[in-house]
Structures are given as structure tokens and as C-alpha cells.
Design a protein around this motif. Structure first.
Motif, PDB file in Angstrom:
ATOM      1  N   ARG A   1      33.651  45.712  45.784  1.00  0.00           N
ATOM      2  CA  ARG A   1      33.227  44.928  46.948  1.00  0.00           C
ATOM      3  C   ARG A   1      31.717  44.769  46.981  1.00  0.00           C
ATOM      4  O   ARG A   1      31.196  43.866  47.650  1.00  0.00           O
ATOM      5  N   TYR A  19      36.879  45.108  36.213  1.00  0.00           N
ATOM      6  CA  TYR A  19      38.076  45.889  36.545  1.00  0.00           C
ATOM      7  C   TYR A  19      38.430  46.891  35.448  1.00  0.00           C
ATOM      8  O   TYR A  19      38.615  48.079  35.700  1.00  0.00           O
ATOM      9  N   GLU A  36      37.620  50.367  44.368  1.00  0.00           N
ATOM     10  CA  GLU A  36      37.802  49.242  45.286  1.00  0.00           C
ATOM     11  C   GLU A  36      36.525  48.971  46.075  1.00  0.00           C
ATOM     12  O   GLU A  36      36.078  47.822  46.202  1.00  0.00           O
TER      13      GLU A  36
END
Length: 408
Positions: free
Chosen positions: A60, A70, A56
Motif C-alpha cells: 500500500r 508481489y 499487504e
């Protein structure tokens, strides 16, 4: 299954070793005399090979097309990369900002580990000129030394930054031949050129524990504390590279860097500090009264920008002048004229449009048998080990897809 990989850099060698272990026959084409030269200049020769963060947080820090990563990041993330290199005999350490380096601080260790990993692949010095296409499928590569037939071709040529290390944009031409759209490459993670000549007077001066902000049309769009450097053309160093990734169209916007030289002190505390310093140096000229505040190379420039005569005695400096000095030290402005050039950019922003690439397999959606990995793709991140991790993750994804085909 015969696989041809174009480019023996970070992504190419990672994919080569994984494909060999999957039972593929692998040929790697590299036009430079030595493979993986760019690794030697990453992280100032220390090789910041990943970032010790979760997925995560990682995403960012991906500036362009994070969603594309992903799948491949879940399959081969930062912890996997760290375990991979330690298993290859490269002990690692984590530093400020979770940046991961070899314990030896030698990028050459990472390069040698990748070369060991890729043993079993045939490394050929050749320059790929065009793809061999048959009925809409990629069937090999035509190089300056002849044709190389393949069941699959992986383009891992990098971008166009640091062309002296072999990144010359050849992969874009090959991709375009297969019908791929190329997002115009621009320099990213790059030094910034000032509009003016004050930085030149401080060439070589490195600042630590300062805070740099980037302003776009007067609005702050980046702020971070760390290290930076003045150069003969402007500013550089880790903070500047990070800030540069936030710059958009320089023709449409005005950019300035603002440097807080004393971020640990608020304005009131800095005023008190200056007042105390000037009391100790009461009979010093103004330029020398800055001895306790600033490095030697910066003092004459600061005095010039401050507007106080250099020969004014410290005990004659008024309250208003001290307040003006506080403002200067908390907001040292550098107007930005342009980015540095592609030849010295850490990475390239732009490349093969990822909408035309399968994010799970890295295979072209337009041309079966054609794969991509690494910086040739239009995916890039901020400084901190993220971009090399993108190379590892996309290369592993491509290799897994090739292994599935080989076992089919």
C-alpha cells in the motif's frame, strides 16, 4: 557461472553476497572511490533500512508499480531483511511509523555489514560504458578499464538522485542499449519550493507534531502528522518528503501545503487557549503575545500574515481577530512552485519499464542474461524504509535466479 554486477550500492552488494554464496564468480564494477556511499546519507545518516510491517501494508506504500513486487517481496520481505541484518551483527529497533533503524543510529553499520556480506566478490573500480551483446544476449560489460565477460550482468546502478554519491543515471543508458524503455526519471521524496519568500524568513525552523496536508487544485490528496522544516527555498523534512510523492504534473495542477500548527486542538479549544494566553500577556504587543503559541522565528511572519499591527496590545485584540488567528494556525498555507531538484531528492521516480522485466527473476524479457535490481527499476515508494526494502527484495530475487542458472 561468471556474474558482473554494475553498481556497488545497496542492491548491488546485497546481490553480490547472495550470488557468491550460490557458487557464482562475481565481479562488481563501481565507478566511485568508495562503495555504498548513498547508504551513509539515508535516514539522515541513520539508515531507515526497512519497515516493520506485513506485505499487504508494505505494498500500500509503494507508489509506482506495486504489483511488480508481489513475488520478490513474498520471497524476501521485511522480516527477512530484519533477520538478515541482525544475523550480520546489526541490532535493530523500530520507531514511529514502524521505521526500522540500527540501534546505534549509524548508517555506517549497515554499510559495513553489506561489505562483509559481499566479501568473496571482486570489487573493481571501473565505469561501465556499454553492454556486450551477442545474438540478442548480454555477454558482459565494456568499461573504461576494459571488457568484462560474463554469463549474466546485473544492473544495480540506482537512479539519478544524489549524484554526488554515484547515482548518475548510467544504468538507464545501459538498459536502453539493450532495447529497454526508460520511464522519464523525476525527483521523488524531495523538498518543495514555495511560490513566495515567507519560508525564507524562517529558515532552519523545525516543527514537531504538526499536521501537513497537500492540496491539488484545492482538494486534499495527502495528510499526515509528524515533523517538517522551513528552508531558504521552501519546506522540507519527513512530512514534506512524503507529501512530495503525491505530486503529479505541476504544469497541469496547482499545489499548496496546508499546515495545522496545533493539530491536538480543535478550533474552539484553540480559541480558548489564545484567549487565555492573551489575558496572561495583556500588556504585550501582538507579536510578543504569540510567545506561548509559536517559536520565535515564526512570530513576526505569523503577525504579518495575521494582519494585526505588531504593536497592538494583546488586551486590545478583538474576538474577530482572535478567530482569524485560529484560522491561520489551523491552516497555514504554503503555495508550491516546484519540486526540489534531483540532486537532493531521496529517490528517483521512473526508470526501466517493469513490463519488460520478469518480476520473479528480475531478468530482462528483451535481452537474456541481463538483470536489474533496485532504484534503476521504475518502482518507488513513500518514505519509511520501503525503498531500501525494494532494493533488498529485488536484489535477492535476481541472486536466486542466478543461483538457479548456476546450478542448472
Amino acid at each position: 557461472m561468471q556474474v558482473v554486477i554494475v553498481g556497488a550500492g545497496a542492491a548491488g552488494l546485497m546481490a553480490a553476497g547472495a550470488a557468491v554464496r550460490a557458487g557464482c564468480r562475481v565481479t562488481v564494477l563501481e565507478h566511485m572511490p568508495e562503495p555504498a556511499k548513498k547508504i551513509l546519507v539515508t535516514g539522515k545518516g541513520r539508515c531507515n533500512l526497512t519497515n516493520n510491517c506485513d506485505n499487504e501494508e508494505f505494498l500500500r506504500n509503494v507508489r509506482t508499480n506495486p504489483r511488480f513486487l508481489y513475488s520478490c517481496l513474498r520471497a524476501f520481505g521485511t522480516a527477512d531483511a530484519m533477520a538478515f541484518f541482525e544475523d550480520l551483527g546489526v541490532p535493530l529497533k523500530t520507531e514511529r511509523g514502524r521505521r526500522v533503524f540500527p540501534e546505534s543510529d549509524k548508517a555506517s553499520e549497515v554499510r559495513y555489514a553489506l561489505l562483509r556480506w559481499a566479501e568473496g566478490a571482486k570489487l573493481v573500480r571501473a565505469e561501465a560504458r556499454e553492454l556486450l551483446l551477442e545474438d540478442g544476449r548480454c555477454t558482459g560489460v565494456r568499461a573504461d578499464t576494459g571488457d568484462f565477460a560474463a554469463d549474466a550482468v546485473l544492473i544495480a546502478t540506482g537512479g539519478v538522485s544524489y549524484p554526488a554519491t554515484g547515482s548518475t543515471g548510467d544504468g538507464y543508458k545501459l538498459a536502453a542499449q539493450a532495447g529497454h524503455t526508460i520511464v522519464d526519471p523525476v525527483p521523488s521524496l524531495v523538498s518543495l519550493v514555495e511560490a513566495g519568500g515567507l519560508c525564507r524568513q524562517m529558515t532552519g525552523l523545525s516543527l514537531r507534531n504538526v499536521e501537513l496536508s497537500l492540496l491539488e487544485d484545492g482538494k486534499e490528496i495527502f495528510r499526515e502528522r509528524g515533523e517538517m522544516l522551513f528552508t531558504h527555498f521552501g519546506i522540507s523534512g519527513p512530512l514534506t518528503l512524503s507529501a512530495s510523492a503525491h505530486i503529479r504534473d505541476m504544469r497541469a495542477h496547482k499545489y499548496e501545503a496546508s499546515i495545522d500548527l496545533k493539530p491536538a486542538l480543535d478550533e474552539a479549544a484553540l480559541y480558548k487557549r489564545i484567549t487565555g494566553d492573551f489575558a496572561k500577556l495583556a500588556n504585550k504587543d501582538a507579536v510578543n503575545a504569540l510567545d506561548l503559541l509559536l517559536p520565535a522565528k515564526m512570530r513576526p511572519v505569523a503577525c504579518e500574515r495575521w494582519g494585526v499591527p505588531a504593536d497592538r496590545k494583546a488586551n486590545q485584540i478583538t474576538r474577530e481577530e482572535k478567530q482569524a488567528l485560529v484560522k491561520l494556525l489551523k491552516d497555514w498555507r504554503v503555495p508550491i512552485r516546484s519540486r526540489g531538484d534531483l540532486e537532493h531528492a531521496v529517490i528517483t521516480s521512473g526508470g526501466v519499464d517493469v513490463r519488460q522485466v520478469n518480476p520473479r527473476t528480475m531478468e530482462s524479457r528483451l535481452c537474456p542474461g541481463l538483470y536489474f535490481a533496485g532504484e534503476v527499476l521504475d518502482v518507488d515508494a513513500y518514505t519509511g524504509g520501503y525503498n531500501l526494502q525494494i532494493a533488498w527484495s529485488t536484489a535477492q530475487a535476481a541472486a536466486r535466479a542466478l543461483a538457479e542458472q548456476a546450478g542448472a
